[in-house]
Design a protein around this motif. Structure first.
Motif, short mmCIF file in Angstrom:
data_model
loop_
_atom_site.label_atom_id
_atom_site.label_comp_id
_atom_site.label_asym_id
_atom_site.label_seq_id
_atom_site.Cartn_x
_atom_site.Cartn_y
_atom_site.Cartn_z
N SER A 158 2.02 1.82 -3.47
CA SER A 158 0.93 2.42 -4.23
C SER A 158 0.83 3.92 -3.97
CB SER A 158 -0.38 1.73 -3.86
OG SER A 158 -1.46 2.32 -4.51
N ALA A 218 0.83 -1.20 0.00
CA ALA A 218 0.00 0.00 0.00
C ALA A 218 0.87 1.26 0.00
CB ALA A 218 -0.94 -0.01 1.20
N ALA A 235 -0.52 2.55 -11.17
CA ALA A 235 0.16 2.28 -9.91
C ALA A 235 -0.84 1.96 -8.80
CB ALA A 235 1.02 3.48 -9.51
N ALA A 236 -1.90 2.71 -8.75
CA ALA A 236 -2.90 2.50 -7.70
C ALA A 236 -3.59 1.15 -7.86
CB ALA A 236 -3.92 3.62 -7.72
N THR A 237 -3.93 0.81 -9.08
CA THR A 237 -4.66 -0.43 -9.32
C THR A 237 -3.79 -1.65 -9.08
OG1 THR A 237 -6.01 0.70 -10.96
CG2 THR A 237 -6.02 -1.68 -11.01
N LYS A 238 -2.61 -1.67 -9.64
CA LYS A 238 -1.76 -2.85 -9.53
C LYS A 238 -1.33 -3.13 -8.10
CE LYS A 238 -1.31 -3.92 -13.88
NZ LYS A 238 -1.62 -5.18 -14.45
N SER A 239 -0.73 -2.16 -7.45
CA SER A 239 -0.19 -2.44 -6.12
C SER A 239 -1.27 -2.56 -5.06
CB SER A 239 0.85 -1.39 -5.73
OG SER A 239 0.28 -0.11 -5.80
N SER A 240 -2.36 -1.82 -5.19
CA SER A 240 -3.45 -1.96 -4.22
C SER A 240 -4.12 -3.32 -4.35
CB SER A 240 -4.48 -0.86 -4.41
OG SER A 240 -3.91 0.38 -4.16
#
Length: 100
Positions: free
Chosen positions: A5, A2, A21-26
């Motif tokens: 992200s 998180a 970045a937000a979608t993949k790592s979250s």
């Protein structure tokens, strides 16, 4: 994950890379948490949780799709790409689709 992200959201130049970045790592952070919980209950108590399996499946399917749709909506709203972007592959595809 998180934190990675959050760093990606702050440091990346435009809405498209930030969304990525937000979608993949979250998604990965939630999947790792749910998978760890599933393995813990399975190993320590011999309990297989259908709710956790459904949660893993739901997050795995919906988070990338929603990120894609948000990015697509931003593109169709003419949100500008960053200056460091080298190619706009979707522009040519949409132009060909309009000509058909």
């Amino acid at each position: 994950m998180a934190v990675i992200s959050a760093i990606g959201i702050l440091r990346l130049p435009d809405v498209y890379t930030r969304s990525h970045a937000a979608t993949k790592s979250s998604t990965l952070a939630v999947l790792l948490s749910l998978s760890g919980t599933f393995i813990y209950f399975w190993a320590s108590e011999n309990f297989i949780s259908v709710r956790l399996l459904l949660g893993i499946t739901f997050v795995f399917l919906t988070a990338p799709v929603s990120g894609h749709l948000i990015t697509r909506a931003a593109y169709r709203s003419n949100v500008k790409l960053s200056d460091s972007s080298t190619e706009d592959a979707l522009k040519e595809l949409l132009r060909n689709k309009k000509n058909m």
